[in-house]
Motif scaffolding. Structure first.
Motif, PDB file in Angstrom:
ATOM      1  N   VAL A  69       0.818  -1.222   0.000  1.00 51.19           N
ATOM      2  CA  VAL A  69       0.000   0.000   0.000  1.00 51.19           C
ATOM      3  C   VAL A  69       0.850   1.270   0.000  1.00 51.19           C
ATOM      4  O   VAL A  69       0.310   2.374   0.122  1.00 51.19           O
ATOM      5  CB  VAL A  69      -1.004   0.028   1.175  1.00 51.19           C
ATOM      6  CG1 VAL A  69      -1.971  -1.132   1.077  1.00 51.19           C
ATOM      7  CG2 VAL A  69      -0.303   0.065   2.516  1.00 51.19           C
TER       8      VAL A  69
ATOM      9  N   TRP B 272      -7.821  -1.981   3.945  1.00 48.59           N
ATOM     10  CA  TRP B 272      -7.658  -3.329   3.412  1.00 48.59           C
ATOM     11  C   TRP B 272      -7.967  -4.366   4.480  1.00 48.59           C
ATOM     12  O   TRP B 272      -8.651  -5.358   4.216  1.00 48.59           O
ATOM     13  CB  TRP B 272      -6.239  -3.533   2.863  1.00 48.59           C
ATOM     14  CG  TRP B 272      -6.088  -4.871   2.213  1.00 48.59           C
ATOM     15  CD1 TRP B 272      -6.392  -5.204   0.924  1.00 48.59           C
ATOM     16  CD2 TRP B 272      -5.634  -6.083   2.840  1.00 48.59           C
ATOM     17  NE1 TRP B 272      -6.156  -6.543   0.710  1.00 48.59           N
ATOM     18  CE2 TRP B 272      -5.697  -7.109   1.861  1.00 48.59           C
ATOM     19  CE3 TRP B 272      -5.185  -6.399   4.113  1.00 48.59           C
ATOM     20  CZ2 TRP B 272      -5.320  -8.423   2.129  1.00 48.59           C
ATOM     21  CZ3 TRP B 272      -4.822  -7.714   4.383  1.00 48.59           C
ATOM     22  CH2 TRP B 272      -4.883  -8.710   3.403  1.00 48.59           C
TER      23      TRP B 272
ATOM     24  N   THR C 231     -11.812  -4.656   5.073  1.00 54.79           N
ATOM     25  CA  THR C 231     -12.661  -4.956   3.926  1.00 54.79           C
ATOM     26  C   THR C 231     -12.711  -6.461   3.662  1.00 54.79           C
ATOM     27  O   THR C 231     -11.685  -7.136   3.709  1.00 54.79           O
ATOM     28  CB  THR C 231     -12.129  -4.228   2.668  1.00 54.79           C
ATOM     29  OG1 THR C 231     -12.097  -2.822   2.943  1.00 54.79           O
ATOM     30  CG2 THR C 231     -13.007  -4.487   1.466  1.00 54.79           C
TER      31      THR C 231
ATOM     32  N   ASN D 291     -12.457  -9.827   1.995  1.00 52.02           N
ATOM     33  CA  ASN D 291     -11.566 -10.307   0.939  1.00 52.02           C
ATOM     34  C   ASN D 291     -12.118 -11.634   0.427  1.00 52.02           C
ATOM     35  O   ASN D 291     -12.218 -12.598   1.186  1.00 52.02           O
ATOM     36  CB  ASN D 291     -10.156 -10.483   1.511  1.00 52.02           C
ATOM     37  CG  ASN D 291      -9.157 -10.903   0.484  1.00 52.02           C
ATOM     38  OD1 ASN D 291      -9.277 -11.977  -0.096  1.00 52.02           O
ATOM     39  ND2 ASN D 291      -8.149 -10.074   0.279  1.00 52.02           N
TER      40      ASN D 291
END
Length: 125
Positions: free
Chosen positions: A79, A89, A92, A94
């Motif tokens: 990132v 990330w 969230t 995945n």
């Protein structure tokens, strides 16, 4: 144990404890969450973050801390050192992992799986 080995183990514990505390701050992880990840109580994590205690190099908590540091370093490279992107990330869902990474790192198996996933992604870049 020789004095040199004892000193090295002490330094390893101090360094990793400091790194883990910094990761908790950068990712805005609560003491409770860090306790779950490291297998420690929230009170112990509070003392760890304030520098009053350190991770014992012979403990599972130390090993979990090493994997957390590995995850941080790998994700940080993906990132571009954007801590907000890393937090996003982690929070969230995945599809590859079939969960939110932040939830998976609560178990040792999940922490290793997330580390391996980010490392594999990083290797493609």
């Amino acid at each position: 144990m020789t004095p040199q080995i004892a000193a090295k183990k002490h330094n390893d514990g101090v360094l990793l404890s400091s790194a883990v505390a910094k990761i908790a701050d950068l990712w805005a992880l609560s003491n409770s969450k860090m306790g779950t990840v490291l297998g420690l109580s929230a009170a112990t994590v509070s003392r760890l973050r304030s520098g009053q205690t350190k991770l014992d190099p012979s403990s599972k908590s130390f090993e979990a801390g090493q994997f957390l540091l590995r995850l941080f370093r790998s994700l940080d490279s993906v990132v571009g050192s954007d801590d907000t992107a890393a937090q996003s990330w982690l929070a969230t869902y995945n599809m590859d992992l079939d969960a939110k990474p932040i939830e998976l790192i609560d178990s040792f198996k999940g922490l290793i799986a997330v580390c391996d996933y980010v490392d594999a992604y990083r290797a493609r870049v």
